[in-house]
Write a protein that holds these residues in place. Structure first.
Motif, PDB file in Angstrom:
ATOM      1  N   ARG A  14       0.847  -1.185   0.000  1.00 23.29           N
ATOM      2  CA  ARG A  14       0.000   0.000   0.000  1.00 23.29           C
ATOM      3  C   ARG A  14       0.882   1.234   0.000  1.00 23.29           C
ATOM      4  O   ARG A  14       1.820   1.357   0.799  1.00 23.29           O
ATOM      5  CB  ARG A  14      -0.911   0.007   1.218  1.00 23.29           C
ATOM      6  CG  ARG A  14      -2.034   1.027   1.121  1.00 23.29           C
ATOM      7  CD  ARG A  14      -3.077   0.805   2.171  1.00 23.29           C
ATOM      8  NE  ARG A  14      -4.272   1.596   1.912  1.00 23.29           N
ATOM      9  CZ  ARG A  14      -5.393   1.511   2.637  1.00 23.29           C
ATOM     10  NH1 ARG A  14      -5.438   0.663   3.667  1.00 23.29           N
ATOM     11  NH2 ARG A  14      -6.430   2.249   2.327  1.00 23.29           N
ATOM     12  N   TRP A  17      -3.194   0.724  -3.643  1.00 24.77           N
ATOM     13  CA  TRP A  17      -2.432  -0.508  -3.550  1.00 24.77           C
ATOM     14  C   TRP A  17      -1.659  -0.706  -4.849  1.00 24.77           C
ATOM     15  O   TRP A  17      -2.183  -0.479  -5.928  1.00 24.77           O
ATOM     16  CB  TRP A  17      -3.358  -1.706  -3.319  1.00 24.77           C
ATOM     17  CG  TRP A  17      -3.900  -1.766  -1.917  1.00 24.77           C
ATOM     18  CD1 TRP A  17      -5.008  -1.154  -1.454  1.00 24.77           C
ATOM     19  CD2 TRP A  17      -3.327  -2.475  -0.821  1.00 24.77           C
ATOM     20  NE1 TRP A  17      -5.192  -1.416  -0.112  1.00 24.77           N
ATOM     21  CE2 TRP A  17      -4.164  -2.243   0.296  1.00 24.77           C
ATOM     22  CE3 TRP A  17      -2.200  -3.279  -0.648  1.00 24.77           C
ATOM     23  CZ2 TRP A  17      -3.898  -2.774   1.559  1.00 24.77           C
ATOM     24  CZ3 TRP A  17      -1.928  -3.822   0.601  1.00 24.77           C
ATOM     25  CH2 TRP A  17      -2.776  -3.573   1.685  1.00 24.77           C
ATOM     26  N   LYS A  19      -7.671   0.621  -5.860  1.00 25.98           N
ATOM     27  CA  LYS A  19      -8.119   1.206  -4.591  1.00 25.98           C
ATOM     28  C   LYS A  19      -8.138   0.165  -3.482  1.00 25.98           C
ATOM     29  O   LYS A  19      -8.090   0.509  -2.290  1.00 25.98           O
ATOM     30  CB  LYS A  19      -9.506   1.812  -4.769  1.00 25.98           C
ATOM     31  CG  LYS A  19      -9.525   3.029  -5.687  1.00 25.98           C
ATOM     32  CD  LYS A  19     -10.924   3.608  -5.798  1.00 25.98           C
ATOM     33  CE  LYS A  19     -10.928   4.834  -6.719  1.00 25.98           C
ATOM     34  NZ  LYS A  19     -12.285   5.422  -6.846  1.00 25.98           N
ATOM     35  N   THR A  20      -8.223  -1.107  -3.876  1.00 21.68           N
ATOM     36  CA  THR A  20      -8.182  -2.193  -2.896  1.00 21.68           C
ATOM     37  C   THR A  20      -7.073  -3.158  -3.275  1.00 21.68           C
ATOM     38  O   THR A  20      -6.594  -3.182  -4.426  1.00 21.68           O
ATOM     39  CB  THR A  20      -9.513  -2.961  -2.853  1.00 21.68           C
ATOM     40  OG1 THR A  20      -9.718  -3.608  -4.119  1.00 21.68           O
ATOM     41  CG2 THR A  20     -10.683  -2.021  -2.576  1.00 21.68           C
ATOM     42  N   GLN A  21      -6.688  -3.971  -2.304  1.00 21.58           N
ATOM     43  CA  GLN A  21      -5.657  -4.966  -2.547  1.00 21.58           C
ATOM     44  C   GLN A  21      -6.115  -5.965  -3.611  1.00 21.58           C
ATOM     45  O   GLN A  21      -5.334  -6.358  -4.485  1.00 21.58           O
ATOM     46  CB  GLN A  21      -5.344  -5.699  -1.234  1.00 21.58           C
ATOM     47  CG  GLN A  21      -4.152  -6.642  -1.333  1.00 21.58           C
ATOM     48  CD  GLN A  21      -3.849  -7.301   0.005  1.00 21.58           C
ATOM     49  OE1 GLN A  21      -4.733  -7.421   0.853  1.00 21.58           O
ATOM     50  NE2 GLN A  21      -2.617  -7.712   0.209  1.00 21.58           N
TER      51      GLN A  21
END
Length: 388
Positions: A14, A20, A42-44
């Motif tokens: 991150r 990420w 925006k997310t893993q």
């Protein structure tokens, strides 16, 4: 905060901005160098998904990412290299180059980069061309050119996949070809009397050859013993600036265009008359005469400019009171005449040199009502004979 490696896919972490980043290294297939590819999300899970997509592209031998080359720039490169190196006829190359620059490079898609071209953009281009009133054949040609130049981008490793493959090829409205009745053809031929192009026009009317095929015909292609004319090439204008706008003879467009057409007695008479005219031309201008070996020649023995043949037909048609007649009308009239006389479609297709019988059927699918009635009468007679 660093994330763990998942199934050997690389590292994920991150960033300070909250996004990420997933990255992996790979070997460039061309240089052998180790390179790194990064994906962001925006997310893993999003970053990992994007990284897997890139990894799959690399494993498939595709570029890790599509090129950001402007489509307009790629059009210029494609015209100068791939199109120029192709075995298409020079007239086709010139047409493709013009359409590519006008409707693709300078059209709605011209501002996009290769990696941004989507199937919906290609649909939008088709709609735009139709809204401008372009002929359906032109719309299809533009699509064909766009698909070809994007194929070249895939081949060169600039794109992983051609977006045009997901778009159906635009259809073309089939229009029944304009043709003349036998009486109208004879009226047209009567109107050519006194013209040096009279034998050429009569030859076209009685053979169905294309204008370029007739003008490329050599005396060595006329086999009197075998009773056939061998079509081996086509004459056209090479309008490239480097060529100096000269007339050239090239190979037939398709293998079926290379064919033998039977010599009828009227065609033999036409060719005999043409030999006499050539002999007179040679005697009139012996110092200027070019021994080209062509059947139809200019006053000095060189090839006939296709535009002069068109002009001769137009003048004769006007004189005969026939509207909308071109050189190609003679070919259509020959085909319709054969079909209306009961000649099988396969035989007509062979004479015309179409690449497939389907083309002959599409263009000349309708016969005269009296021929249809004769066909139905023949069917009735065949069925009734069984009962007798």
């Amino acid at each position: 905060m660093a994330g763990r490696r998942s199934n050997g896919e690389g590292a994920i972490a991150r960033r300070k901005d909250g996004l990420w980043e997933a990255r992996f290294t790979y070997e460039d297939p061309e240089t052998g160098e180790q390179k790194r590819a990064s994906s962001y999300g925006k997310t893993q899970a999003e970053a990992r998904r994007k990284m897997r997509e890139k990894r799959a592209r690399v494993d498939a031998g595709q570029p890790v990412r599509d090129a950001t080359v402007p489509l307009s720039e790629w059009v210029d490169r494609w015209v100068a290299t791939t199109l120029a190196a192709s075995d298409r006829k020079q007239t086709t190359k010139a047409t493709y180059a013009t359409l590519a620059k006008v409707h693709i490079a300078n059209g709605p898609l011209g501002t996009l980069t290769l990696d941004r071209v989507k199937p919906s953009d290609i649909d939008a281009l088709t709609m735009h061309l139709r809204a401008e009133g372009k002929a359906s054949s032109t719309v299809r040609q533009v699509y064909t050119i766009l698909r070809a130049l994007l194929d070249a981008a895939v081949r060169d490793g600039l794109l992983a996949r051609n977006p045009a493959l997901s778009v159906a090829r635009p259809g073309v409205e089939r229009k029944e070809a304009r043709s003349l009745s036998p009486a109208e053809v004879l009226a047209l031929l009567d109107a050519t009397k006194g013209s040096r192009f009279a034998p050429l026009v009569a030859f076209l009317a009685r053979t169905g050859l294309r204008r370029g095929e007739a003008l490329a015909l050599h005396w060595s292609d006329v086999d009197d013993t075998g009773g056939v004319i061998r079509v081996r090439g086509t004459l056209s204008r090479d309008d490239r600036r480097s060529a100096g706008d000269k007339l050239v003879i090239t190979e037939p467009k398709t293998e079926r265009s290379r064919r033998a057409v039977a010599l009828s007695e009227p065609v033999r008479a036409i060719l005999t008359r043409q030999r006499e005219l050539q002999a007179a031309d040679r005697a009139a201008l012996p110092d200027l005469w070019q021994d080209s070996g062509l059947v139809f020649t200019s006053e000095v023995g060189g090839p006939v400019d296709p535009r002069n043949a068109l002009r001769a037909v137009s003048v004769a048609a006007e004189k005969a009171g026939l509207a909308g007649v071109t050189v190609h009308t003679l070919r259509h009239s020959a085909a319709s005449g054969m079909l209306n006389a009961g000649v099988p479609l396969t035989a007509v297709s062979d004479v015309l040199g179409h690449s497939s019988i389907a083309i002959t059927g599409d263009v000349y699918g309708h016969v005269a009502p009296e021929v249809q009635r004769a066909a139905m009468d023949a069917l009735d007679a065949a069925l009734d004979s069984v009962r007798q």
